[in-house]
Scaffold this motif. Structure first.
Motif, PDB file in Angstrom:
ATOM      1  N   MET A 284       0.914  -1.078   0.039  1.00 18.63           N
ATOM      2  CA  MET A 284       0.084  -0.042   0.110  1.00 18.63           C
ATOM      3  C   MET A 284       1.009   1.270  -0.112  1.00 18.63           C
ATOM      4  N   GLY A 285       2.187   1.232   0.150  1.00 16.78           N
ATOM      5  CA  GLY A 285       2.991   2.305   0.198  1.00 16.78           C
ATOM      6  C   GLY A 285       2.975   3.098   1.421  1.00 16.78           C
ATOM      7  N   MET A 286       2.678   2.222   2.489  1.00 11.50           N
ATOM      8  CA  MET A 286       2.636   3.061   3.926  1.00 11.50           C
ATOM      9  C   MET A 286       4.105   2.832   4.616  1.00 11.50           C
ATOM     10  N   ILE A 287       4.839   2.338   4.071  1.00 11.36           N
ATOM     11  CA  ILE A 287       6.223   2.038   4.680  1.00 11.36           C
ATOM     12  C   ILE A 287       7.243   2.969   3.909  1.00 11.36           C
ATOM     13  N   PRO A 288       7.779   3.891   4.286  1.00 12.29           N
ATOM     14  CA  PRO A 288       8.928   4.958   3.727  1.00 12.29           C
ATOM     15  C   PRO A 288      10.027   4.150   3.348  1.00 12.29           C
ATOM     16  N   ARG A 289      10.287   4.602   1.990  1.00 12.75           N
ATOM     17  CA  ARG A 289      11.658   3.929   1.582  1.00 12.75           C
ATOM     18  C   ARG A 289      12.703   4.974   1.601  1.00 12.75           C
ATOM     19  N   ALA A 290      14.008   4.368   1.757  1.00 19.05           N
ATOM     20  CA  ALA A 290      15.104   5.114   1.839  1.00 19.05           C
ATOM     21  C   ALA A 290      15.158   5.930   0.732  1.00 19.05           C
ATOM     22  N   ARG A 291      15.672   7.213   0.703  1.00 18.31           N
ATOM     23  CA  ARG A 291      15.612   8.052  -0.456  1.00 18.31           C
ATOM     24  C   ARG A 291      16.898   7.881  -0.946  1.00 18.31           C
ATOM     25  N   GLN A 292      17.336   8.045  -2.543  1.00 24.85           N
ATOM     26  CA  GLN A 292      18.584   7.872  -2.969  1.00 24.85           C
ATOM     27  C   GLN A 292      18.846   9.435  -3.374  1.00 24.85           C
ATOM     28  N   GLY A 293      19.919  10.170  -2.801  1.00 21.50           N
ATOM     29  CA  GLY A 293      20.374  11.422  -3.193  1.00 21.50           C
ATOM     30  C   GLY A 293      19.894  12.499  -2.124  1.00 21.50           C
ATOM     31  N   PRO A 294      20.326  13.751  -2.461  1.00 14.57           N
ATOM     32  CA  PRO A 294      19.385  14.726  -1.547  1.00 14.57           C
ATOM     33  C   PRO A 294      18.107  14.818  -1.783  1.00 14.57           C
ATOM     34  N   THR A 295      17.578  15.397  -0.605  1.00 17.07           N
ATOM     35  CA  THR A 295      15.930  15.631  -0.821  1.00 17.07           C
ATOM     36  C   THR A 295      15.733  16.894  -1.325  1.00 17.07           C
ATOM     37  N   PRO A 296      14.831  16.934  -2.299  1.00 19.34           N
ATOM     38  CA  PRO A 296      14.512  18.355  -2.736  1.00 19.34           C
ATOM     39  C   PRO A 296      13.818  19.250  -1.918  1.00 19.34           C
ATOM     40  N   GLY A 297      14.518  20.572  -1.876  1.00 14.07           N
ATOM     41  CA  GLY A 297      13.827  21.649  -0.742  1.00 14.07           C
ATOM     42  C   GLY A 297      12.909  22.440  -1.614  1.00 14.07           C
ATOM     43  N   PRO A 298      12.321  23.165  -1.034  1.00 12.99           N
ATOM     44  CA  PRO A 298      11.520  24.223  -1.774  1.00 12.99           C
ATOM     45  C   PRO A 298      12.005  25.109  -2.768  1.00 12.99           C
ATOM     46  N   THR A 299      11.459  25.664  -3.957  1.00  8.90           N
ATOM     47  CA  THR A 299      12.080  26.124  -4.875  1.00  8.90           C
ATOM     48  C   THR A 299      11.486  27.695  -4.931  1.00  8.90           C
ATOM     49  N   THR A 300      12.364  28.506  -5.251  1.00 13.71           N
ATOM     50  CA  THR A 300      11.608  29.956  -5.714  1.00 13.71           C
ATOM     51  C   THR A 300      12.030  30.143  -6.869  1.00 13.71           C
ATOM     52  N   PRO A 301      11.264  31.292  -7.534  1.00 11.16           N
ATOM     53  CA  PRO A 301      11.425  31.450  -8.887  1.00 11.16           C
ATOM     54  C   PRO A 301      12.799  32.059  -9.140  1.00 11.16           C
ATOM     55  N   GLY A 302      13.745  32.527  -8.143  1.00  6.27           N
ATOM     56  CA  GLY A 302      14.985  32.894  -8.267  1.00  6.27           C
ATOM     57  C   GLY A 302      15.902  31.690  -8.341  1.00  6.27           C
ATOM     58  N   ALA A 303      15.403  30.550  -7.873  1.00  3.71           N
ATOM     59  CA  ALA A 303      16.526  29.543  -7.754  1.00  3.71           C
ATOM     60  C   ALA A 303      16.509  28.649  -9.074  1.00  3.71           C
ATOM     61  N   LEU A 304      15.589  28.908  -9.941  1.00  7.61           N
ATOM     62  CA  LEU A 304      15.811  28.166 -11.204  1.00  7.61           C
ATOM     63  C   LEU A 304      16.795  28.990 -11.945  1.00  7.61           C
ATOM     64  N   PRO A 305      17.501  27.887 -13.128  1.00  7.39           N
ATOM     65  CA  PRO A 305      18.411  28.599 -13.914  1.00  7.39           C
ATOM     66  C   PRO A 305      17.971  29.369 -14.949  1.00  7.39           C
ATOM     67  N   PRO A 306      18.716  30.549 -15.467  1.00  6.50           N
ATOM     68  CA  PRO A 306      17.766  31.195 -16.480  1.00  6.50           C
ATOM     69  C   PRO A 306      17.809  30.481 -17.806  1.00  6.50           C
ATOM     70  N   GLU A 307      17.175  30.828 -18.818  1.00  2.00           N
ATOM     71  CA  GLU A 307      17.385  30.417 -20.052  1.00  2.00           C
ATOM     72  C   GLU A 307      18.532  30.851 -20.879  1.00  2.00           C
ATOM     73  N   GLY A 308      19.326  29.849 -21.458  1.00  2.00           N
ATOM     74  CA  GLY A 308      20.405  30.260 -22.247  1.00  2.00           C
ATOM     75  C   GLY A 308      21.643  30.110 -21.522  1.00  2.00           C
ATOM     76  N   GLY A 309      21.521  29.665 -20.329  1.00  2.00           N
ATOM     77  CA  GLY A 309      22.684  29.824 -19.160  1.00  2.00           C
ATOM     78  C   GLY A 309      23.223  30.967 -18.785  1.00  2.00           C
ATOM     79  N   GLN A 310      22.554  32.291 -19.171  1.00  2.00           N
ATOM     80  CA  GLN A 310      23.034  33.521 -18.651  1.00  2.00           C
ATOM     81  C   GLN A 310      22.821  33.435 -17.172  1.00  2.00           C
ATOM     82  N   THR A 311      23.660  34.330 -16.336  1.00  2.00           N
ATOM     83  CA  THR A 311      23.388  34.670 -14.991  1.00  2.00           C
ATOM     84  C   THR A 311      22.126  35.602 -14.829  1.00  2.00           C
ATOM     85  N   ARG A 312      21.544  35.304 -13.728  1.00  2.00           N
ATOM     86  CA  ARG A 312      20.325  36.087 -13.430  1.00  2.00           C
ATOM     87  C   ARG A 312      20.781  37.336 -12.371  1.00  2.00           C
TER      88      ARG A 312
END
Length: 96
Positions: A37-65
């Motif tokens: 039923m999926g009620m037992i938590p599984r170990a995660r592989q890698g870091p856990t994703p945190g909350p993202t803000t609009p400024g945290a996403l990479p800009p288009e074209g690889g330019q710095t924001r």
């Protein structure tokens, strides 16, 4: 004649074995059902994703924001400007 109240011949341990075996079987079946039923938590592989803000996403074209572009994206996220205004203002900022 035997003294049945004595239980010195191992009969008491036989009853305990049935109880222990039944509890073990119930535990194993419960684990299988909860895992299915999926009620037992599984170990995660890698870091856990945190909350993202609009400024945290990479800009288009690889330019710095810049800070101004981050502010524009925050205003867009709050609904203060629409997508057309965001694209126009971003292009003006990148031309400077």
């Amino acid at each position: 004649m035997r003294n049945w109240g004595d239980m010195g011949n191992g009969n008491g341990m036989m009853g305990f074995g049935w109880i222990l075996g039944t509890l073990l079987l119930i535990g194993v079946i419960s684990l299988i059902v909860f895992a299915a039923m999926g009620m037992i938590p599984r170990a995660r592989q890698g870091p856990t994703p945190g909350p993202t803000t609009p400024g945290a996403l990479p800009p288009e074209g690889g330019q710095t924001r810049s800070a101004a572009e981050s502010e524009l994206e925050l205003r867009f996220a709050r609904g203060e400007i629409d997508a057309v205004a965001l694209v126009e203002a971003r292009s003006v900022l990148r031309q400077q």
